[in-house]
Design an enzyme around this catalytic site. Structure first.
Site, PDB file in Angstrom:
ATOM      1  CE1 TYR A 286      -4.244   1.617   0.289  1.00 39.71           C
ATOM      2  CE2 TYR A 286      -3.047   3.118   1.722  1.00 39.71           C
ATOM      3  CZ  TYR A 286      -4.164   2.818   0.970  1.00 39.71           C
ATOM      4  OH  TYR A 286      -5.200   3.713   0.907  1.00 39.71           O
ATOM      5  CE1 TYR A 336      -5.112   5.619  -1.821  1.00 39.02           C
ATOM      6  CE2 TYR A 336      -7.096   6.934  -1.962  1.00 39.02           C
ATOM      7  CZ  TYR A 336      -6.193   6.207  -1.214  1.00 39.02           C
ATOM      8  OH  TYR A 336      -6.385   6.082   0.143  1.00 39.02           O
TER       9      TYR A 336
END
Ligand SMILES: [Zn+2]
Lengths: 383, 140
Positions: A286, A336
């Site tokens: 992440y 994203y």
């Protein structure tokens, strides 16, 4: 000893995306439906075969039952709408695995859909007076994740001598990976000079340290291991997962800000799965910011605490390095989609479908989500 | 500067935080402390996380601390800060207890002079007739 009763009981059998853009021109519902139909179709199934739905959102998506209605799912036996952040990119898939392995449902779609650039942007302006914990931070102009994570990054730079060039090595490497990903929203390479001369957002972060907001959706389909064997793709089994926080789960009072949730979750994940970082062939970590990714690499044990900077700058995270990381370009360059796209990429890699950016012989993948005080990790593998 | 021209976010004191905000107007830093074990409780809470006592009182802090971390904000998203970039947001750790930190602004020096570990002292900034904010500057 650690229990892992869900080990290899479920598998990901379908993945799907919409186009990733800065302005979709369509509704979030439309994005969600398109990505879910793509993932269900990729599995060789139809919505009639689906009986579970899990989604996560920050007031910017569509609920599971609304989507079930739109897709004509005949019966919903399990659904969950999660409100929260990027940590749920892993916990949502984990929840689907738990629902399927428990018998609550048979085939579960997990999706994330957002008009994250043209619609509801993170960190939109808040009211001019505030109570609760906001009153301790907003009067000082401290409001959004690019500030919180820059604050964390500074502690690591001060203690371990981590440099801008080392953070830049992450941005440059991931953009290189994105040049081999036709889906990525940014495919033009950047150099270290581009990185170092780019504008400041919050020192120590340049703009290239920050994720790129996009309009997009993606989805994965989880079913039982038995059913997976009858479907069209090589099953990508869910080996195990861990998620959570520890110590003081507070962004400002966290005991040691050179460590993240992953210090605890990483240890738990390896205990449950019996694996270590050395067993991982490809890692999708992440990367809301460059630093978030680097700190997790340390915490999950890919290198020692404090050595993340030299490690990423050494080329170890490149496609041909010892542990290829964020092979699709990550949230920094693919876009994203709040982290669920990391699981889609991991599945592509384990199937051997990742084209030019394929990591040869990849059989075991780590996907992480979240950063700072909370997050999770999940291990996928093929047999 | 009057209340109507101050455009930045202002706190809304509540039962847990009123003593802190009123203390700042007198030039005092007042945090919550457990009367059972002496642990400072921040953010304010009705229970001591150290000993689970519910006997919580006020404690006046020295104001001495160090910069635990800081950022320099160039890209402004908080309303009212548009003309102030670049500005420094810091986490200041108070000397009374390890890990006891406040979000604040460092004032009185250029952003390039702020360092992690730098000793600081409080600045009580009355931004409106009703509200005083707690900022810090390099200790003299
Ligand atoms: Zn106590």
């Amino acid at each position: 000893m650690s229990r892992n009763p869900i080990e290899d009981k479920t598998a990901v059998v379908g993945i799907g995306w919409t186009e990733i853009t800065r302005r979709s021109g369509v509704s979030v519902l439309s994005l969600a439906a398109e990505a879910c139909l793509a993932a269900i179709g990729d599995a060789g199934l139809t919505p009639k075969d689906v009986d579970g739905l899990v989604e996560y959102q920050a007031n910017d998506s569509v609920g599971a039952l609304e989507l079930a209605d739109v897709l004509g799912v005949p019966a919903v036996n399990w659904y969950t709408d999660i409100r929260g952040g990027g940590d749920h990119a892993v916990s949502s898939v984990a929840l689907a695995a738990m629902a399927v392995s428990s018998g609550a449902c048979d085939t579960c779609v997990v999706y994330r859909a957002l008009n994250g650039r043209s619609g509801h942007r993170f960190g939109a302006a808040k009211p001019s007076t505030m109570g609760g914990r906001d009153q301790w931070v907003l009067p000082y102009g401290y409001m959004v994740p690019p500030q919180w994570f820059a604050m964390w990054a500074r502690t690591h730079m001060a203690r371990y001598g981590t440099t801008h060039e080392q953070l830049g090595a992450i941005a440059v490497n991931q953009r290189r990976n994105a040049t081999m990903n036709p889906r990525a929203v940014f495919q033009k390479p950047i150099s270290m000079e581009d990185y170092l001369s780019s504008r400041w957002i919050n020192e120590p972060f340049h703009i290239y340290d920050c994720t790129v907001e996009v309009d997009a959706a993606c989805a994965v389909v989880v079913t039982s291991a038995e059913r997976a064997q009858a479907l069209r793709h090589k099953p990508v089994y869910i080996k195990g997962f861990a998620m959570g926080s520890f110590g003081r789960p507070s962004w400002e009072q966290w005991a040691d800000m050179t460590e993240m949730y992953s210090k605890h979750v990483g240890e738990m994940l390896w205990r449950r799965t019996g694996l270590t970082a050395k067993d991982i062939d490809v890692a999708e970590v992440y990367d809301c910011f460059t630093y978030s990714m680097m700190c997790q690499l340390e915490d999950y044990g890919f290198c020692a605490k404090g050595e993340g900077g030299p490690f990423v700058a050494s080329g170890a995270i490149a496609l041909e390095g010892e542990i290829p990381v964020n092979t699709h370009g990550g949230l920094l360059s693919e876009g994203y989609i709040h982290g669920l796209n990391h699981s889609c990429e991991a599945v592509s890699q384990l199937r051997g479908d990742a084209g030019q950016r394929q990591v040869r012989g990849a059989q075991t993948a780590l996907v992480t989500s979240g950063a700072g005080i909370l997050g999770g990790g999940i291990v996928y593998h093929t047999k | 500067m009057t209340a109507t021209t101050y455009r930045r976010p202002l706190p809304e004191p509540d039962v847990e935080t009123r003593d802190f905000w009123e203390g700042l107007r007198r030039g005092e830093i007042v945090l919550k402390r457990c009367n059972g074990c002496g642990y400072y409780i921040h953010y304010p809470a009705p229970v001591c996380r150290n000993c689970l006592s519910t006997d919580i009182g006020n404690a006046r802090m020295s104001g001495r601390g160090t910069v635990y971390s800081f950022i320099v904000t160039h890209h402004v998203v908080t309303p009212g800060f548009e003309d102030d970039a670049p500005y420094v947001v810091a986490l200041v750790e108070l000397e009374e207890q390890a890990g006891l930190r406040l979000v604040t602004n460092i004032v009185g020096c250029s952003p390039g002079d702020v360092r992690v570990g730098m000793p600081v002292e409080p600045v009580f900034d009355a931004v409106t007739p009703e509200v005083t904010l707690l900022k810090f500057r390099q200790a003299s």
